[in-house]
Scaffold this motif. Sequence first.
Motif, PDB file in Angstrom:
ATOM      1  N   ASN A  35     -11.989 -31.829  17.156  1.00  0.00           N
ATOM      2  CA  ASN A  35     -10.780 -32.337  16.515  1.00  0.00           C
ATOM      3  C   ASN A  35     -11.161 -32.974  15.179  1.00  0.00           C
ATOM      4  N   PRO A  36     -11.104 -32.212  14.072  1.00  0.00           N
ATOM      5  CA  PRO A  36     -11.537 -32.755  12.779  1.00  0.00           C
ATOM      6  C   PRO A  36     -10.737 -33.972  12.334  1.00  0.00           C
ATOM      7  N   ARG A  37      -9.449 -34.006  12.651  1.00  0.00           N
ATOM      8  CA  ARG A  37      -8.616 -35.157  12.265  1.00  0.00           C
ATOM      9  C   ARG A  37      -9.120 -36.430  12.941  1.00  0.00           C
ATOM     10  N   LYS A  38      -9.485 -36.320  14.208  1.00  0.00           N
ATOM     11  CA  LYS A  38     -10.002 -37.464  14.943  1.00  0.00           C
ATOM     12  C   LYS A  38     -11.291 -37.979  14.312  1.00  0.00           C
ATOM     13  N   LEU A  39     -12.174 -37.065  13.940  1.00  0.00           N
ATOM     14  CA  LEU A  39     -13.444 -37.454  13.347  1.00  0.00           C
ATOM     15  C   LEU A  39     -13.245 -38.098  11.975  1.00  0.00           C
ATOM     16  N   GLU A  40     -12.293 -37.575  11.208  1.00  0.00           N
ATOM     17  CA  GLU A  40     -11.994 -38.165   9.905  1.00  0.00           C
ATOM     18  C   GLU A  40     -11.481 -39.596  10.059  1.00  0.00           C
ATOM     19  N   LYS A  41     -10.661 -39.830  11.074  1.00  0.00           N
ATOM     20  CA  LYS A  41     -10.151 -41.182  11.312  1.00  0.00           C
ATOM     21  C   LYS A  41     -11.294 -42.132  11.661  1.00  0.00           C
ATOM     22  N   ILE A  42     -12.185 -41.691  12.541  1.00  0.00           N
ATOM     23  CA  ILE A  42     -13.323 -42.540  12.923  1.00  0.00           C
ATOM     24  C   ILE A  42     -14.178 -42.844  11.702  1.00  0.00           C
ATOM     25  N   GLN A  43     -14.445 -41.819  10.890  1.00  0.00           N
ATOM     26  CA  GLN A  43     -15.229 -42.021   9.675  1.00  0.00           C
ATOM     27  C   GLN A  43     -14.552 -43.022   8.745  1.00  0.00           C
ATOM     28  N   SER A  44     -13.228 -42.923   8.624  1.00  0.00           N
ATOM     29  CA  SER A  44     -12.486 -43.833   7.755  1.00  0.00           C
ATOM     30  C   SER A  44     -12.568 -45.271   8.253  1.00  0.00           C
ATOM     31  N   TYR A  45     -12.362 -45.469   9.554  1.00  0.00           N
ATOM     32  CA  TYR A  45     -12.473 -46.817  10.122  1.00  0.00           C
ATOM     33  C   TYR A  45     -13.848 -47.419   9.835  1.00  0.00           C
ATOM     34  N   LEU A  46     -14.884 -46.657  10.101  1.00  0.00           N
ATOM     35  CA  LEU A  46     -16.250 -47.164   9.940  1.00  0.00           C
ATOM     36  C   LEU A  46     -16.562 -47.466   8.476  1.00  0.00           C
ATOM     37  N   THR A  47     -16.119 -46.578   7.589  1.00  0.00           N
ATOM     38  CA  THR A  47     -16.381 -46.776   6.164  1.00  0.00           C
ATOM     39  C   THR A  47     -15.672 -48.018   5.655  1.00  0.00           C
ATOM     40  N   GLU A  48     -14.401 -48.200   6.040  1.00  0.00           N
ATOM     41  CA  GLU A  48     -13.642 -49.363   5.611  1.00  0.00           C
ATOM     42  C   GLU A  48     -14.237 -50.660   6.143  1.00  0.00           C
ATOM     43  N   ALA A  49     -14.942 -50.573   7.269  1.00  0.00           N
ATOM     44  CA  ALA A  49     -15.570 -51.771   7.837  1.00  0.00           C
ATOM     45  C   ALA A  49     -16.928 -52.069   7.205  1.00  0.00           C
ATOM     46  N   GLY A  50     -17.370 -51.204   6.291  1.00  0.00           N
ATOM     47  CA  GLY A  50     -18.609 -51.481   5.567  1.00  0.00           C
ATOM     48  C   GLY A  50     -19.807 -50.654   5.996  1.00  0.00           C
ATOM     49  N   CYS A  51     -19.586 -49.667   6.834  1.00  0.00           N
ATOM     50  CA  CYS A  51     -20.696 -48.805   7.265  1.00  0.00           C
ATOM     51  C   CYS A  51     -20.918 -47.682   6.245  1.00  0.00           C
ATOM     52  N   ARG A  52     -22.146 -47.187   6.253  1.00  0.00           N
ATOM     53  CA  ARG A  52     -22.456 -45.970   5.501  1.00  0.00           C
ATOM     54  C   ARG A  52     -22.425 -44.826   6.506  1.00  0.00           C
ATOM     55  N   VAL A  53     -21.462 -43.939   6.351  1.00  0.00           N
ATOM     56  CA  VAL A  53     -21.179 -42.920   7.364  1.00  0.00           C
ATOM     57  C   VAL A  53     -21.316 -41.522   6.781  1.00  0.00           C
ATOM     58  N   THR A  54     -22.016 -40.669   7.518  1.00  0.00           N
ATOM     59  CA  THR A  54     -22.101 -39.254   7.171  1.00  0.00           C
ATOM     60  C   THR A  54     -21.517 -38.447   8.320  1.00  0.00           C
ATOM     61  N   LEU A  55     -20.614 -37.516   7.997  1.00  0.00           N
ATOM     62  CA  LEU A  55     -20.055 -36.607   8.995  1.00  0.00           C
ATOM     63  C   LEU A  55     -20.641 -35.224   8.737  1.00  0.00           C
ATOM     64  N   ARG A  56     -21.352 -34.700   9.731  1.00  0.00           N
ATOM     65  CA  ARG A  56     -22.041 -33.407   9.574  1.00  0.00           C
ATOM     66  C   ARG A  56     -21.648 -32.474  10.709  1.00  0.00           C
ATOM     67  N   LEU A  57     -21.277 -31.248  10.357  1.00  0.00           N
ATOM     68  CA  LEU A  57     -20.942 -30.237  11.351  1.00  0.00           C
ATOM     69  C   LEU A  57     -22.136 -29.313  11.559  1.00  0.00           C
ATOM     70  N   THR A  58     -22.449 -29.038  12.820  1.00  0.00           N
ATOM     71  CA  THR A  58     -23.572 -28.153  13.108  1.00  0.00           C
ATOM     72  C   THR A  58     -23.214 -26.719  12.730  1.00  0.00           C
ATOM     73  N   LYS A  59     -24.249 -25.962  12.353  1.00  0.00           N
ATOM     74  CA  LYS A  59     -24.046 -24.588  11.910  1.00  0.00           C
ATOM     75  C   LYS A  59     -24.724 -23.566  12.813  1.00  0.00           C
ATOM     76  N   HIS A  60     -25.597 -24.025  13.700  1.00  0.00           N
ATOM     77  CA  HIS A  60     -26.267 -23.080  14.589  1.00  0.00           C
ATOM     78  C   HIS A  60     -26.654 -23.781  15.890  1.00  0.00           C
ATOM     79  N   ALA A  61     -26.856 -22.983  16.927  1.00  0.00           N
ATOM     80  CA  ALA A  61     -27.261 -23.518  18.224  1.00  0.00           C
ATOM     81  C   ALA A  61     -28.609 -24.220  18.095  1.00  0.00           C
ATOM     82  N   GLY A  62     -28.738 -25.349  18.768  1.00  0.00           N
ATOM     83  CA  GLY A  62     -29.991 -26.095  18.734  1.00  0.00           C
ATOM     84  C   GLY A  62     -30.098 -27.097  17.606  1.00  0.00           C
TER      85      GLY A  62
END
Length: 308
Positions: A35-62
Amino acid sequence: MRPLWSPSHALPDLAPEAKGKTVLILANPTSGGYNPRKLEKIQSYLTEAGCRVTLRLTKHAGEIGEVAADPRLAVNVLAIAGGDGSVNDAIAGFQTNPAAPDLAVIPCGTANVLAHELGLPSRPAAIARAILNHRTQPLHFGLANGHPFILMASAGFDAEVVHGISLALKRKFGKLAYVFTALKIGLSRDSSDINVDVDGQEFTGKLVVATNGRFYGGPFVVCPDASVTTHGLHVLVLRKDDPVSAVRFGLALLMGRVHKAKGVTVTAFEKARFFAKRPVAVQIDGDAFGTTPVMIEAAKDELAIVVP
């Protein structure tokens, strides 16, 4: 588009050390509940609270295991967004990382048994709050032929279903794909006896499950005395799988009374070996894991996992 963050989304009463925390959200976009929308919300909450956040999507198995194993992974929290199999990949990677970060789980997969075990939240704000407060518990796990599993390792019918399920069917129907596959296999399978050596004591059954926690297949309790936050494993042996025994087992599972069901043995152990006259399918944490024989034992190490 309305921004993800607004003053009404504030997360009060956070630990002072929340600001400056580094978080990598590693997501499996092929998982059933991605759910990309859910992940974007979590990233936004964390960033606004002062965290340095990276959201990365996997591209291959393993890839999750590769990232978790990388000693250059300089973050405070690795947050895995996926199912139990994705979390298993991270745990496997941590085994060779001398400075593994703390683990957080964002339940997004077809199966999220670990979320039931730990009472993990599903709403973005609650997930962000847990990461920011950074309260942890020890996460214990088992080893199957040296490979870690968090929840279970089993041999028999359920493992046959895991081996036989189509990825396309799983993506399309989610949990129902397991039902379709189970019906198909159940009508044609020829079951084998599985021998289990449990700390020197031998049992024989048709389905054998080594469990690290209370739950199996979702919110179904199989071992009330087990916990992923304490050391030790339990093994469940279903002695028969004829139609009557299978129905009895299924009803007991729904009622949370499998450990008391007729024809079922549940016992604690340190080391166990599953073996059979002919190879029997094995699965760990919902992923195929070859066939018997397999050696099961409790890992001596533990990890730190973020909890509410």
